[in-house]
Scaffold this motif. Structure first.
Motif, PDB file in Angstrom:
ATOM      1  N   VAL A 210      98.806  25.756 -83.673  1.00 20.89           N
ATOM      2  CA  VAL A 210      99.940  25.422 -82.809  1.00 20.89           C
ATOM      3  C   VAL A 210     100.768  26.677 -82.539  1.00 20.89           C
ATOM      4  N   ALA A 211     100.923  27.494 -83.582  1.00 16.39           N
ATOM      5  CA  ALA A 211     101.688  28.730 -83.418  1.00 16.39           C
ATOM      6  C   ALA A 211     101.004  29.665 -82.424  1.00 16.39           C
TER       7      ALA A 211
ATOM      8  N   LEU B 281      96.226  23.960 -88.858  1.00 18.68           N
ATOM      9  CA  LEU B 281      96.797  23.207 -87.736  1.00 18.68           C
ATOM     10  C   LEU B 281      98.114  23.846 -87.306  1.00 18.68           C
ATOM     11  N   VAL B 282      98.912  24.195 -88.301  1.00 16.58           N
ATOM     12  CA  VAL B 282     100.166  24.876 -88.003  1.00 16.58           C
ATOM     13  C   VAL B 282      99.888  26.213 -87.313  1.00 16.58           C
TER      14      VAL B 282
END
Lengths: 81, 445
Positions: free
Chosen positions: B198-199, B194-195
């Protein structure tokens, strides 16, 4: 603050998500253990030891009788020869 | 913060409103065009043979592929509102590429045996969706009908979950409950990626929908994608199912890289016998827990628990038999074809799909790695030895992941059977990813 740092948001999601998943599973593990001990206590599995004990005895007698019959039969057979 | 929430809520209401209004409009428009056609039916005019031949040529697939500016429309189960005139790439080369990908999937399913039950229907759905002019993925085409029947409304994933519940034996988990934590660790794949998503520039909602691929759970992925990012459903479902099929390829290198040879050779003890009542109560316990902690996840866990309860009750074998055989087979056919309809060139060959495939792969790998590392840690602190390989089964691809673990274990030490030990984290992974899905849904509520 107008600018939202989405990566920080995502990290927060991660903390929350992993926290909840682990909380859920830890509680679940404890419930499974509790349930297992309760069930073992109140509904113990019927151990089939008692019915097998006399059976073994039967088997010994049966075996002795069978051996005696075989010996008798052999001696009978050799006599007839 | 506030602004973001406001924005998201507006976006959400807009999407729902527009889809509702579009749906009603579309039926109206449809009605009108039909009436027009009825009233203005032209009398048949004589045609020359060459006219007939050329009009026939217009309808051939060869022409549709060669002529890139024929104004052919894409097809979408949601109807004309989501359709657009096909671009040159979409109607020619894109189709050919997609048909090539479909043949690759056929090869993987048939010759390599990668989860053929899923891959073959999906691939064939993809083949049908790329047929020019037939509009099979449109609202009136076969694939579109299937899609609207059970995928757009999240019905099929729940039926699959019911069947999986009826097929799952929780015995190994109940015998060694702490292995459930491995199923939790593997969910790191979801939140870690998820991180990453988003990145890469996806917004939070889309990123959440994509990262659920890391749970390695097809039905859950479809369920979440439908709620959070319906436009990306196709690519997400295709990614989730292809990675599930590729478990035997993706997982073993990660498992080997993170463990030593000695660790891989660890033998695990014999599991205790589980009382019938424990199995009977388990689905109820899980459901009660999710009702208390996370009602958002109860559609998934509820269906799963129902299937499992039906099996363990032992009094409705007919129903449980239907759930784990006929019903799940029928739904698998529909789900495969419906998901495959999203393999149409105009939907799949976009940059986003590439991002989704990459993040999905990372998510899957991260989940496997987290499971293995957690198992290593548990092995250090546990009285009974734990083979770290079983951590890889924490991703919920049941029972594929457990089988892979068993295979790798047996390769390292012939005669070491880890299958039942791996089933514990495996089924816990199903619950874990459903919980993770519930958390993501609750965030965007």
């Amino acid at each position: 603050m107008t600018e939202v740092n989405y990566i920080v948001e995502a990290l927060k999601f991660m903390v929350l998500g992993m926290g909840v998943v682990f909380l859920f599973l830890i509680v679940l593990v404890q419930l499974i253990k509790l349930q297992a001990s309760l069930i073992q206590k109140y509904f113990p599995e019927k151990t089939p030891i008692t019915p097998t004990m006399p059976k073994i005895g039967d088997d010994i007698e049966e075996e002795q009788r069978r051996v005696a019959a075989i010996i008798a039969a052999i001696s009978e057979y050799s006599k007839n020869k | 913060m506030k602004i973001k929430q406001f924005f998201l809520s507006i976006l959400f209401t807009l999407v729902t409103m527009s889809s509702i209004s579009l749906a009603t409009e579309e039926t109206k428009v449809h009605h009108e065009t039909q009436q027009e056609q009825n009233s203005q039916k032209e009398p048949y005019k004589s045609k020359t043979l060459s006219q007939l031949a050329s009009s026939f040529w217009e309808t051939t697939g060869i022409n549709a592929i060669l002529d890139t500016h024929d104004g052919e429309m894409t097809s979408d189960p949601a109807g004309e509102a989501k359709e657009h005139v096909m671009g040159a790439f979409e109607s020619s080369l894109g189709r050919i590429i997609m048909i090539g990908i479909v043949f690759l999937l056929f090869y993987l399913a048939i010759a390599k045996g990668f989860e053929p039950l899923l891959l073959l229907p999906i691939a064939f759905g993809g083949l049908l969706a790329n047929i020019p002019l037939a509009h099979m993925a449109g609202p009136e085409g076969m694939l579109g009908v299937i899609y609207n029947m059970g995928i757009a409304n999240e019905f099929f994933p729940l039926l699959i979950f019911m069947g999986v519940g009826a097929m799952t034996d929780f015995g190994p988990l109940l015998a060694n409950p702490k292995t459930a934590l491995l199923g939790g660790a593997a969910q790191f794949g979801i939140f870690g990626s998820l991180v990453g998503a988003v990145a890469l520039g996806f917004d939070l909602q889309d990123a959440s929908a994509i990262s659920i691929i890391g749970g390695a759970d097809g039905p859950t992925s479809i369920f979440i994608a439908n709620r959070l990012a319906p436009d990306m459903l196709g690519a997400i479902a295709v990614a989730a199912y292809s990675y599930m099929a590729l478990v035997p390829v993706i997982q073993p290198p990660i498992m080997r890289a993170l463990t030593t040879k000695e660790e891989r050779q660890i033998k695990m003890g014999v599991q205790r016998k589980v009382h019938r009542l424990e199995k009977l109560f388990f689905p109820i316990v899980v459901l009660m827990l999710s009702i208390l902690i996370l009602p958002e996840s109860t559609p998934l866990i509820g269906a799963f628990s129902f299937g499992n309860f039906a099996k363990e009750s032992g009094v409705i074998d007919r129903l449980s038999d239907t759930m784990q055989n006929s019903l799940i087979n029928i739904v698998t056919i529909f789900l495969g074809l419906g998901v495959g309809s999203k393999l149409a060139a105009d939907k799949f060959l976009v940059l986003e799909s590439l991002g989704i495939m990459i993040i999905g792969l990372i998510a899957f790998g991260a989940g496997t790695a987290a499971g293995v590392l957690m198992a290593k840690i548990m092995n250090k602190f546990s009285k009974e030895p734990i083979n770290p390989l079983i951590g890889a089964a924490g991703v919920s691809a049941v029972p594929m992941a457990a089988r892979v673990v068993s295979k790798v274990g047996a390769e390292e030490r012939p005669g070491n059977v880890l299958l039942m030990h791996a089933m514990g984290p495996n089924v816990a992974g199903v619950i874990g990813s459903a919980v993770a899905a519930g958390v993501l849904l609750s965030i965007f509520k």
